[in-house]
Design a protein around this motif. Structure first.
Motif, PDB file in Angstrom:
ATOM      1  N   SER A 150      78.619  50.131  74.553  1.00 25.63           N
ATOM      2  CA  SER A 150      78.190  51.434  75.792  1.00 25.63           C
ATOM      3  C   SER A 150      76.886  51.298  76.970  1.00 25.63           C
ATOM      4  O   SER A 150      76.584  51.664  77.213  1.00 25.63           O
ATOM      5  N   THR A 151      76.131  50.297  75.946  1.00 29.83           N
ATOM      6  CA  THR A 151      75.219  50.171  76.725  1.00 29.83           C
ATOM      7  C   THR A 151      75.136  49.886  78.725  1.00 29.83           C
ATOM      8  O   THR A 151      74.133  50.245  79.444  1.00 29.83           O
ATOM      9  N   ALA A 152      76.918  48.518  78.090  1.00 24.10           N
ATOM     10  CA  ALA A 152      76.866  49.042  80.210  1.00 24.10           C
ATOM     11  C   ALA A 152      76.611  50.387  80.829  1.00 24.10           C
ATOM     12  O   ALA A 152      76.491  50.430  82.043  1.00 24.10           O
ATOM     13  N   MET A 153      77.776  51.438  79.575  1.00 22.48           N
ATOM     14  CA  MET A 153      77.793  52.983  80.962  1.00 22.48           C
ATOM     15  C   MET A 153      75.944  52.957  80.919  1.00 22.48           C
ATOM     16  O   MET A 153      76.325  53.558  81.684  1.00 22.48           O
ATOM     17  N   LEU A 154      75.490  52.915  79.379  1.00 18.47           N
ATOM     18  CA  LEU A 154      74.019  53.816  79.964  1.00 18.47           C
ATOM     19  C   LEU A 154      73.127  53.176  81.290  1.00 18.47           C
ATOM     20  O   LEU A 154      72.914  53.696  81.353  1.00 18.47           O
ATOM     21  N   ALA A 155      73.578  51.745  81.482  1.00 17.90           N
ATOM     22  CA  ALA A 155      72.841  51.284  82.446  1.00 17.90           C
ATOM     23  C   ALA A 155      73.583  52.047  84.108  1.00 17.90           C
ATOM     24  O   ALA A 155      72.919  51.491  84.504  1.00 17.90           O
ATOM     25  N   PHE A 156      74.936  52.490  84.210  1.00 12.71           N
ATOM     26  CA  PHE A 156      75.211  52.946  84.673  1.00 12.71           C
ATOM     27  C   PHE A 156      74.424  54.317  85.454  1.00 12.71           C
ATOM     28  O   PHE A 156      74.396  54.878  86.637  1.00 12.71           O
ATOM     29  N   GLU A 157      74.787  55.149  83.825  1.00 13.96           N
ATOM     30  CA  GLU A 157      74.382  56.216  84.051  1.00 13.96           C
ATOM     31  C   GLU A 157      73.218  56.543  84.865  1.00 13.96           C
ATOM     32  O   GLU A 157      72.315  57.577  85.201  1.00 13.96           O
ATOM     33  N   MET A 158      72.587  55.751  83.896  1.00 11.00           N
ATOM     34  CA  MET A 158      70.169  55.869  84.039  1.00 11.00           C
ATOM     35  C   MET A 158      70.346  55.057  85.425  1.00 11.00           C
ATOM     36  O   MET A 158      69.401  56.138  86.351  1.00 11.00           O
TER      37      MET A 158
END
Length: 647
Positions: A443-451
């Motif tokens: 989920s860190t990939a999704m976190l990078a996208f949302e941030m």
């Protein structure tokens, strides 16, 4: 002004006053005054403020520790390993008590005030704070419902804790989707679909309010991403660059294994070393001050901190690393001056030095922050460790991207068109890959996208994260699991079928046969003897002494209370049995789950994780023959992982 009386005998220096002439030890006093005057001139010389910066870091660390010490050790550290233990079914006393909320908030505030000095974040403590509030709200609800709904309340409390963990991540980054996914991956071994909508609803409300407050505070004009990027939109990356993103993922995976190994070894060393463990046990403020002093001295901006961009805050560090421009190409024909203060429009100036170059400062940052972050994780104060790891991964990706921009200054040709390399894209992928490998999450990939609001690099970032996770999960336990192991929290290790052969291991091989049973027809005097001679928390209840058919469980505390109420009937000759106590109101829990001696280790392990159980009884044709708890499971898995030496 005091009257001057002349010179001292045998002296040709400055005249002295009457007080100096008759005061004791005048030479010593004069030397002390001269020394203090010299020290004052050195310390408060124009532009010299290293001692103030060092004092700030040490004082804030001490205040943060003091707030933790005032309440207890439950507010120290991240909080995610303990919360993960609680969600697995273990009760940790006072960990979620709302009285610790204030100390955690103040201690975390002091930690964040240190900024780059100790290089710590706030994700873990925010998850802990959110879990505290969730537990308190669940307690309020419990008091408002009937006592017959106690079991339902326990289920609701767990649901609230899972939602609280998601909200903790969402309110730090304004990222509801990754907040939910991160809580699922990190905290839950089994996640119910029922919890999804609850977590998404709570985290969306938290993230929306977090971004709305930024608008109300005039920090932003509208609700937008936390970290803005200016990557090329038409062709963000060329197809051949996918290979380089995969290589970056492999590098992040290898470095994460090294980091996890060193961090766990050093954390264990601080607990086993005689001097450090004694210092942590008796003089924690001294240890906190020493570690912070070391970190503050190294990160002093005019000193070595000049080569680590130590003047930038955590947010500014990440903002600078995801810059789309190639610093190496910009500085090839020009030498930008080092500004007196960080320039918000050109934060990358902090990474440039004419002797080191950008590649040198990035490499120096990675080498120094590797051991400095490990050292900072041992400080006993509220702190988060995810954001530093995320920034460290961004620095890895930035160094890799800058090296590629030097190797391919014109870019990589694809389809007859050449597009320049964007080092910021590699920084984004490195941040997601390294933090995902350290925490064993995707989920860190999704976190990078949302941030960042940057979804154009979705494919290469996901590939880098997957490669990094594949390497890290095959070699090391995650950061949180490693902390659980070092802290010796109740921990049920995973069974990896590709690493150990557990197919032939059954419950009969490792169950505990020392079981204490009570039959319904047992006389009360025998029951009293059993209760007074043992200290187990619960007793297995069987139908009769002859049949030994398991029917339920009686808790010791409730049985003692019932026996005390029946104490007048213990007269000799008056035969009463346990059945009378049970009929009189002593609660009995029916036995709904039980194991067979032929149950495999994998099936028992899966059942314990799925139901969050602590122990289960083993029955053979209905007869109680033993029990299995976490102790037996851990021992069985340990024997498979590290077989004992043959006798």
């Amino acid at each position: 002004m005091e009257e001057l009386v002349g010179l001292r005998e045998g002296s040709s220096g400055n005249p002295v006053t009457l007080r100096e002439l008759w005061s004791p030890c005048p030479r010593i006093q004069r030397g002390i005054r001269d020394g203090l005057k010299w020290l004052k001139q050195k310390l408060f010389h124009m532009g010299e403020d290293w001692h103030l910066l060092m004092t700030l870091g040490v004082l804030m660390a001490l205040i943060s520790y003091a707030m933790s010490f005032a309440v207890g050790s439950v507010v120290q550290g991240s909080g995610i390993p303990e919360l993960k233990t609680i969600l697995s079914g273990v009760v940790l006393e006072d960990y979620l008590d709302i009285k610790n909320f204030g100390a955690k908030v103040v201690g975390l505030t002091c930690t964040l005030a240190c900024e780059s000095t100790v290089f710590l974040g706030k994700v873990g403590p925010f998850v802990h704070l959110s879990a505290m509030i969730a537990a308190y709200l669940s307690l309020v609800r419990t008091k408002a419902v009937r006592e017959s709904e106690v079991r339902a309340n326990k289920t609701k409390q767990k649901e609230m804790l899972v939602a609280g963990a998601a909200v903790g991540v969402a309110t730090v980054f304004g990222a509801p989707f990754s907040g939910v996914l991160f809580s699922v991956e990190v905290l839950a071994s089994h996640y119910t679909v029922w919890d999804y909508w609850r977590c998404f609803f709570a985290s969306t409300c938290g993230a929306f309010m977090f971004r709305l407050l930024a608008v109300f505070n005039n920090e932003q004009e509208t609700i937008t991403s936390l970290f803005k990027t200016s990557f090329r939109v038409d062709v963000p990356f060329d197809l051949p660059e996918i290979f380089f993103f995969v290589v970056l993922g492999a590098i992040c995976g290898i470095l994460s294994c090294a980091y996890l190994f060193c961090q766990r070894i050093f954390l264990g060393f601080t607990r086993t070393n005689r001097f450090i463990s004694k210092l942590l046990a008796t003089s924690k403020p001294v240890y906190t001050a020493l570690v912070t002093l070391i970190l503050a001295s190294i990160t002093y901006p005019p000193g070595m901190g000049r080569f680590m961009a130590s003047r930038l805050s955590m947010k500014e560090l990440l903002d600078s690393l995801i810059d789309s421009n190639s610093w190496m190409l910009i500085t090839r024909n020009s030498s930008p001056p080092w500004p007196a203060k960080p320039d918000p429009q050109n934060l990358w100036f902090e990474w440039y030095h004419p002797q080191f170059t950008v590649l040198g400062t990035l490499a120096f940052f990675l080498v120094m922050k590797f051991w400095m972050l490990i050292l900072a994780t041992t400080i006993p104060m509220p702190a988060g460790y995810f954001m530093p790891v995320f920034i460290y991964g961004a620095a890895i990706g930035r160094l890799f991207g800058e090296a590629l921009s030097v190797a391919f200054p014109e870019g990589i040709m694809a389809g007859g068109v050449t597009y320049p390399i964007i080092p910021g894209g590699y920084a984004l992928a490195g941040a997601a890959a390294f933090s995902g490998a350290v925490t064993h999450t995707i989920s860190t990939a999704m976190l990078a996208f949302e941030m960042t609001g940057q979804i154009l690099h979705a494919l290469p970032v996901l590939m880098a994260v997957l490669v990094a996770n594949a390497i890290a999960q095959s070699c090391q336990a995650s950061f949180y699991d490693g902390t659980i192991i070092v802290k010796k929290l109740p921990y049920l290790p995973w069974i990896r079928g590709r690493n150990i052969s557990s197919e032939g291991v059954i419950v009969e091989h490792f169950m505990n046969c020392a079981i204490t049973t009570l039959a319904k027809d047992t006389p009360l005097d025998e029951v009293v003897k059993v209760v007074t001679s043992t200290d187990v928390a619960e007793y297995s209840l069987v139908e009769s002494t002859e049949s030994q058919i398991l029917v339920g469980v009686v808790r010791r505390a409730q049985l003692v209370q019932a026996l005390q109420a029946e104490s007048p009937s213990w007269a000799p000759g008056h035969q009463q049995c346990l059945q009378d106590i049970l009929a009189g109101g002593c609660p009995m829990e029916p036995m709904t789950l039980q194991l067979s001696p032929e149950t495999s280790l994998q099936q028992a392990h899966h059942l314990f994780e799925l139901m969050n159980l602590q122990s289960l009884f083993v029955t053979l044709r209905g007869r109680a023959v033993g029990f299995v708890s976490w102790v037996e499971l851990e021992k069985a898995i340990s024997n498979l992982t590290n077989p004992p030496a043959p006798k």
